[in-house]
Design a protein around this motif. Structure first.
Motif, PDB file in Angstrom:
ATOM      1  N   SER A  60       0.887  -1.228  -0.052  1.00  0.00           N
ATOM      2  CA  SER A  60       0.135   0.204   0.101  1.00  0.00           C
ATOM      3  C   SER A  60       0.854   1.268   0.039  1.00  0.00           C
ATOM      4  CB  SER A  60      -0.956  -0.001   1.109  1.00  0.00           C
ATOM      5  OG  SER A  60      -0.218  -0.314   2.478  1.00  0.00           O
ATOM      6  N   ALA A  61       1.916   1.288   0.349  1.00  0.00           N
ATOM      7  CA  ALA A  61       3.054   2.541   0.329  1.00  0.00           C
ATOM      8  C   ALA A  61       4.317   1.674   0.187  1.00  0.00           C
ATOM      9  CB  ALA A  61       3.132   3.048   1.775  1.00  0.00           C
ATOM     10  N   VAL A  86       7.265   1.231   4.612  1.00  0.00           N
ATOM     11  CA  VAL A  86       6.800   1.674   5.767  1.00  0.00           C
ATOM     12  C   VAL A  86       7.757   1.472   6.791  1.00  0.00           C
ATOM     13  CG1 VAL A  86       4.815   0.662   7.260  1.00  0.00           C
ATOM     14  CG2 VAL A  86       4.322   0.201   4.726  1.00  0.00           C
ATOM     15  N   ALA A 127       8.140   1.524   9.895  1.00  0.00           N
ATOM     16  CA  ALA A 127       8.264   0.336  10.709  1.00  0.00           C
ATOM     17  C   ALA A 127       8.453  -0.926  10.676  1.00  0.00           C
ATOM     18  CB  ALA A 127       6.864   0.598  11.816  1.00  0.00           C
ATOM     19  N   GLY A 128       8.682  -1.291   9.506  1.00  0.00           N
ATOM     20  CA  GLY A 128       8.932  -2.587   9.025  1.00  0.00           C
ATOM     21  C   GLY A 128       7.596  -2.933   8.042  1.00  0.00           C
ATOM     22  N   GLY A 129       6.794  -3.167   8.813  1.00  0.00           N
ATOM     23  CA  GLY A 129       5.376  -3.281   7.870  1.00  0.00           C
ATOM     24  C   GLY A 129       5.275  -4.468   6.969  1.00  0.00           C
ATOM     25  N   PRO A 130       4.423  -4.433   6.128  1.00  0.00           N
ATOM     26  CA  PRO A 130       4.145  -5.623   5.328  1.00  0.00           C
ATOM     27  C   PRO A 130       5.461  -6.060   4.678  1.00  0.00           C
ATOM     28  CG  PRO A 130       2.604  -3.962   4.656  1.00  0.00           C
ATOM     29  CD  PRO A 130       3.537  -3.444   5.931  1.00  0.00           C
ATOM     30  N   GLU A 173       0.696  -3.860  10.901  1.00  0.00           N
ATOM     31  CA  GLU A 173       1.491  -3.643   9.985  1.00  0.00           C
ATOM     32  C   GLU A 173       2.463  -2.596  10.252  1.00  0.00           C
ATOM     33  OE1 GLU A 173      -0.473  -2.340   6.380  1.00  0.00           O
ATOM     34  OE2 GLU A 173      -1.206  -4.362   5.906  1.00  0.00           O
ATOM     35  N   GLN A 174       2.301  -1.597  11.123  1.00  0.00           N
ATOM     36  CA  GLN A 174       3.400  -0.761  11.870  1.00  0.00           C
ATOM     37  C   GLN A 174       4.299  -1.258  12.653  1.00  0.00           C
ATOM     38  OE1 GLN A 174       3.317   2.896  10.953  1.00  0.00           O
ATOM     39  NE2 GLN A 174       2.062   2.650   9.488  1.00  0.00           N
ATOM     40  N   HIS A 178      -2.163   4.313   2.525  1.00  0.00           N
ATOM     41  CA  HIS A 178      -1.731   4.628   1.343  1.00  0.00           C
ATOM     42  C   HIS A 178      -0.733   5.926   1.313  1.00  0.00           C
ATOM     43  CE1 HIS A 178      -5.129   2.157  -0.100  1.00  0.00           C
ATOM     44  NE2 HIS A 178      -4.296   1.424  -0.868  1.00  0.00           N
TER      45      HIS A 178
END
Lengths: 531, 346
Positions: free
Chosen positions: A46-47, A50, A52-55, B65-66, B109
């Motif tokens: 989605s970006a 991210v 923080a690590g994220g997906p 996710e964060q 997004h």
């Protein structure tokens, strides 16, 4: 007849994967130029970044542009990227980092020690590395290319370098210095030091990178263009590989049953390499807030009722192994099999449940809610198997298959389950990724992928605390073994299955799957031989 | 067809009623546009309530996710997303923002919702229009053939294919078409909307997009073509028994003229009705086809947003889709009037 077909396909999957391990040896003469189309077994991010690590998808797109100080190799040693050297002081409370001179950001600015110090204090400590760098006191610039990082307590060298290699991306101070890092517009318009520059992102389709001509390693990258493209459907990825539209795809991109067909032509190879520092597991945990689940003897009994070899062969087509200890068996540093084993034995499970005070009354011992997150399709199948397996020892099982938000809320916010499945990728360094499913300070309501089972054991907490500051590698390993033995016996949370990830690539693609977490490396040395 | 007959037909034109007046068009437009406002509000409220009712929230997804590690950050994010306020206030704020033509911001997004949707909408529109064209052209043609050759091999073949394409799941059909045309024959690309490695100007690119469009448009369009074929056939057979057709025959009109100007034109009304009804479903059906063909449309965006409970994007997509379907329905109404001037919408 049908069974034979299944067995043959299983054998073929196995053979293909073994063969591929040999086929992936380094080629002597890399070719410069060309383009590669890559993909992975998931969806578009989605970006692009991210912080923080994220997906996993964002991690893949960000790491082609943003680099780290060091890299973890396949043999779990460290090699330098933006750091020329990382040296601990005698008490392991200070690390002196010499950063590479002459490196430029993609916007032309010079990369210096200032960027590293900024990343350490403003990005790694509060966002990217988090708990593990809680004791980080300062990051001091002592020369244009030297930073000294100081900790309150001793920081083991392997742990420190692991965190640097895992998600301590170096971000430009001149871009991220102002405002919130998490919502910086640059997160979708990446500026880094890596071998590839972001060219375009066509949402819904692909991300395109072009060669960074100013890259600090003059030989790299070999490719002129790198494209990460997204197919939403595993069968379409198979077709794209076969049609030659896709060159390399990581993280189980196609249905397991397609692998023998794809690799049989010799045009496509499959490998399990490149996932050591991102080893996915299927975890199972028991909610110790529930009276029955709070009893270790009940938990142990239930584990004997589960045939994990059946799960591996029938559900995962042998692309998984039964879990043994809290760390996965591919973790050659911290894994131990000197722990209590839970062999499949239904009669034993039944008698243990009888002994625990739960005999069969009018057909049922007791009822449980089994919560299964549907984010991996295989989880659902395992859930269906577990329902049958536990019903075989006379439990009443209410199987709850939940979509992502529902599962996160039920398991990690509401603690509304008796037994829950989940998945995380394990790193080699067990603190915090492995330990945070067991320690008391990880019981954090509403925070996903932490201790949701409510297990709290002062002995375990002590062990983890001492391991966090133990700088002698042998002693650390000894603590890890003791930790593994206790939590395996108590069984509040366990690795039910070790999931093996597979990368598929056209045989002309070289230098892939060659590090401990290949998907998140910069791919500067990737090249392709087109016929 | 000889000239005197044609002119005779022209002379009779006035008997069909007055020409489509601009007054009528204006009335229809005005009324439909007035109905649009309440419709959009209803779409917003309904979808907002549905998302609120679904278990799990956007916050759960974002904290996962964060990789949030502490509860203070969770609370901070809750405030950032405006989720610390009661649901009805969130809804009021959202409606007020939409009135000001602001669809909100997607934190997932890291971009405004409108920009995110606009990045995906053109692809969906293209696919939708292509699929509708495919379904109408193929469906009506097949229906005409079946009606003309009623109870022959051709009629049977059309019926068989119609049942086949109607009952074949579109994702299966999509994969089968890919296997045949992309993998085995290598004529068409596997998925996506454009070749990522292509170099070249506008014409080359347009051709490339067209090539990518063929299979998804067929996979989506053939399902609807099946219904149109059946409806056209039935309607053609019914109309062909009416008296004005006999009159047309009696006055010696050519076969082609009778079929297209008299029978088909009147038989099209139920097809157009169906078309208007199905436009919404085409948009829905494209979610599946977009997944199979990795078509970069709003279908995938919507699916992802529902799965992450990202309600600004979900409602944004719904509002724009509702708007779109309403606009197309208005055009369908205008086509009605054109096809049958007796329709007045009084």
């Amino acid at each position: 007849m049908k069974l034979r077909v299944v067995l043959w396909s299983l054998a073929a999957v196995f053979a293909a994967v073994v063969m591929a391990a040999g086929a992936n040896a380094q080629d002597a003469s890399p070719v410069r130029g060309g383009a590669i189309v890559a993909s992975w077994g998931g969806q578009e991010p989605s970006a692009l970044f991210v912080p923080a690590g994220g997906p996993a998808s964002s991690a893949m797109t960000a790491t082609k542009v943003l680099e780290r100080l060091v890299k973890m190799e396949s043999d779990l040693s460290f090699s330098s990227v933006l750091a020329l050297s990382v040296k601990p002081s005698g008490d392991f409370k200070q690390y002196t980092i010499e950063v590479r001179p002459g490196v430029k950001w993609h916007d032309g600015r010079d990369f210096t020690a200032e960027d590293v110090a900024f990343s350490a204090m403003d990005y790694w400590k509060p966002i990217a590395v988090g708990v593990a760098f809680r004791g980080l006191k300062s990051a001091e610039v002592v020369g244009p290319h030297t930073v000294i990082m100081t900790f309150d307590t001793p920081m083991p060298e392997f742990a420190f370098k692991s965190h640097l290699a895992d998600w301590a991306l170096v971000i430009p101070k001149h871009i991220y210095g102002k405002g919130d890092i998490a919502t910086n517009p640059a997160n979708n318009k990446l500026v880094g030091t890596g071998p590839f520059k972001l060219k375009t992102w066509v949402r819904g389709s692909h991300v395109e990178y072009e060669r960074n001509t100013e890259y600090w390693n003059k030989k790299l990258p070999y490719l002129d263009r790198l494209i990460i493209r997204y197919w939403r459907d595993p069968a379409s990825r198979s077709a794209a590989l076969e049609a030659g539209e896709l060159d390399i795809a990581t993280f189980n991109p196609v249905p397991a049953t397609d692998i023998p067909r794809l690799t049989s032509t010799g045009n496509i190879v499959a490998t399990k390499d490149g996932y050591k520092n991102s080893a996915w597991i299927l975890s199972m945990e028991f909610n110790s807030r529930r009276d029955i689940m709070a009893k270790p003897e009940v938990r142990r009994a239930l584990l004997h009722a589960i045939d994990r070899r059946f799960i591996a062969s029938t559900i995962y087509y042998n692309l998984a192994k039964p879990g043994v200890a809290p760390t996965v068996s591919s973790n050659s540093i911290f894994f131990t099999d000197a722990v209590q084993a839970f062999d499949y034995d239904k009669a034993k499970a039944a008698s243990m449940l009888d002994a625990a005070g739960y005999p069969v009354k009018s057909g049922v011992r007791f009822g449980v809610n089994l919560v299964v997150p549907a984010w991996f399709a295989d989880n659902v199948k395992v859930g269906q198997y577990l329902k049958q397996a536990l019903e075989d020892v006379n439990l009443g099982v209410n199987l709850v298959v939940a979509d992502r938000p529902t599962a996160l809320k039920r398991i990690y916010s509401d603690y509304d389950f008796d037994i829950a499945l989940s998945n995380i990728p394990q790193t080699i360094e067990p603190i915090p990724v492995v330990t945070r499913s067991y320690t008391t300070d990880s019981i954090l309501k509403g925070v996903p992928f932490r201790n949701a089972n409510g297990y709290s054991n002062p002995v375990v907490d002590k062990l983890v605390e001492s391991m966090a500051v133990e700088t002698n590698p042998e002693k650390r390993k000894a603590i890890a073994v003791e930790f593994s033995q206790i939590v395996t016996k108590d069984a509040p949370y366990l690795v039910l299955m070790e999931i093996e990830s597979v990368t598929l690539a056209r045989s002309g693609v070289k230098n892939h799957s060659n590090s401990a977490n290949f998907m998140n490396e910069s791919w500067g040395d990737l090249w392709i031989k087109r016929n | 067809m000889s000239r005197p007959q044609l002119s005779k037909y022209k002379e009779m034109e006035h008997l069909r009623g007055p020409e489509l007046g601009s007054q009528t068009v204006k009335r229809i437009l005005l009324r439909r546009l007035l109905q649009l406002g309440p419709l959009l509000v209803a779409v917003i409220v309904l979808n907002f309530l549905l998302i609120q009712a679904a278990p799990g929230t956007f916050l759960d997804i974002m904290t996962a996710e964060q990789q949030v590690t502490d509860q203070e950050t969770v609370e901070r994010l809750r405030a950032t997303y405006g989720m610390d306020q009661p649901a009805y206030i969130q809804l009021m704020k959202y409606i007020w923002a939409v009135v000001q033509l602001d669809l909100g911001y997607s934190y997932r997004h890291n971009a405004p919702v409108f920009d995110v949707i606009m990045a995906h909408l053109p692809a969906t529109l293209l696919l939708m229009l292509a699929a509708i064209s495919v379904s109408v052209v193929i469906g009506v043609l097949a229906g005409v053939i079946a009606a003309l050759k009623v109870n022959t091999f051709w009629d049977g073949a059309v019926s068989f294919l119609a049942v086949f394409f109607y009952s074949a799941p579109s994702f299966w059909l999509g994969i089968m078409l890919t296997v045949l045309f992309s993998v085995k024959l290598g004529w068409l690309p596997v998925g996506g909307m454009q070749s990522v490695l292509l170099e070249g100007g506008g014409f080359v690119r347009a051709l490339d997009i067209l090539k990518h469009l063929v299979l998804p448009a067929l996979a989506l369009g053939l399902f609807y073509a099946a219904t149109y074929a059946r409806v056209t056939r039935a309607s053609m057979l019914e109309v062909s028994r009416l008296e004005f057709v006999r009159t047309a025959r009696a006055k010696g009109l050519g076969q082609r003229r009778i079929i297209f100007a008299h029978i088909l034109r009147n038989a099209l009304l139920p097809v157009v009705t169906l078309l208007g009804l199905q436009l919404g479903t085409v948009l829905g059906g494209s979610v599946v086809i977009e997944a199979v063909y990795s078509w970069p449309g709003i279908g995938s965006l919507l699916f992802d947003s529902v799965m992450s409970r990202n309600f600004p994007v979900v409602i944004g997509v719904m509002v724009l889709s509702a708007f779109l379907v309403a606009i197309i329905n208005i055009s369908v109404d205008l086509i009605y009037v054109k096809l049958d001037p007796r329709i007045r919408f009084n």
